[in-house]
Scaffold this motif. Sequence first.
Motif, PDB file in Angstrom:
ATOM      1  N   ASP A  32      -7.360  12.097   3.161  1.00  0.00           N
ATOM      2  CA  ASP A  32      -7.299  10.688   3.567  1.00  0.00           C
ATOM      3  C   ASP A  32      -8.387   9.869   2.879  1.00  0.00           C
ATOM      4  O   ASP A  32      -8.149   8.761   2.415  1.00  0.00           O
ATOM      5  N   ARG A  36      -7.949   6.842   0.113  1.00  0.00           N
ATOM      6  CA  ARG A  36      -8.542   5.498   0.153  1.00  0.00           C
ATOM      7  C   ARG A  36      -9.257   5.188  -1.168  1.00  0.00           C
ATOM      8  O   ARG A  36      -9.169   4.088  -1.687  1.00  0.00           O
ATOM      9  N   LEU A  64      -7.338  -3.386  -0.383  1.00  0.00           N
ATOM     10  CA  LEU A  64      -6.050  -3.092   0.229  1.00  0.00           C
ATOM     11  C   LEU A  64      -6.120  -3.316   1.737  1.00  0.00           C
ATOM     12  O   LEU A  64      -7.028  -2.837   2.401  1.00  0.00           O
ATOM     13  N   ARG A  66      -4.881  -1.985   4.612  1.00  0.00           N
ATOM     14  CA  ARG A  66      -4.202  -0.746   4.993  1.00  0.00           C
ATOM     15  C   ARG A  66      -3.313  -0.931   6.228  1.00  0.00           C
ATOM     16  O   ARG A  66      -2.258  -0.325   6.338  1.00  0.00           O
ATOM     17  N   GLU A  67      -3.758  -1.778   7.143  1.00  0.00           N
ATOM     18  CA  GLU A  67      -2.956  -2.018   8.353  1.00  0.00           C
ATOM     19  C   GLU A  67      -1.630  -2.697   7.989  1.00  0.00           C
ATOM     20  O   GLU A  67      -0.571  -2.330   8.475  1.00  0.00           O
ATOM     21  N   GLY A  70       0.479  -0.248   6.157  1.00  0.00           N
ATOM     22  CA  GLY A  70       0.962   0.734   7.120  1.00  0.00           C
ATOM     23  C   GLY A  70       2.129   0.219   7.940  1.00  0.00           C
ATOM     24  O   GLY A  70       3.110   0.937   8.174  1.00  0.00           O
TER      25      GLY A  70
END
Length: 199
Positions: A32, A36, A64, A66-67, A70
């Motif tokens: 992970d 990233r 980025l 990410r949320e 996602g």
Amino acid sequence: MLKVGLTGGIGSGKSEVSRRLGARGAMVIDADKIAREVVEPGTGGLARVVSVFGPEVLREDGSLNREKLGSIVFADPEKLASLNAIVHPLVGARVAELQAQAASGTVVVYDVPLLAENNLAPMYDVVIVVDASGDVRLARLVGLRGMSEQDARARIAAQATREERLKVADIVVPNEGTLEDLEARVDEVWAELTARVAT
């Protein structure tokens, strides 16, 4: 060198086990964390993500979001596959670099969230699964990480089932109790891993 695949569903406590094994002397390679790093600003990985998903997945500072990404990919298996096709080869290359630096006799723990999903168990000498029920994981994601229940359920659903993960396990670390319980189980696991290196 002993290659250990460590996995567990989101909210299982896999990162806590990984940290504790690292404290005992394991070389931890965190997929992970590497995932990233390969999409940090200025990387080719981030440029490819933006070319596929558009500039709306970026924050104002160019990093980025990410949320946001996602919420797009966990709702659409095809988009998740597109993201994985970008990120996984970059992660694989970086993992190989780190692995080459390990001394002989090292317990190398690969912290791999999607080990079961991607059928990676054969790559490791030992597979450890950190296990907790769906209800416990959901409560942790909502209570500790502040996710909405809907988002948490979508992320859990996007991963392998508990049964699929347990099928690939050589060692299971149950994690529904206290941190003291977890510490005791990690001690047992570490003893087993170091014994395997010695043989």
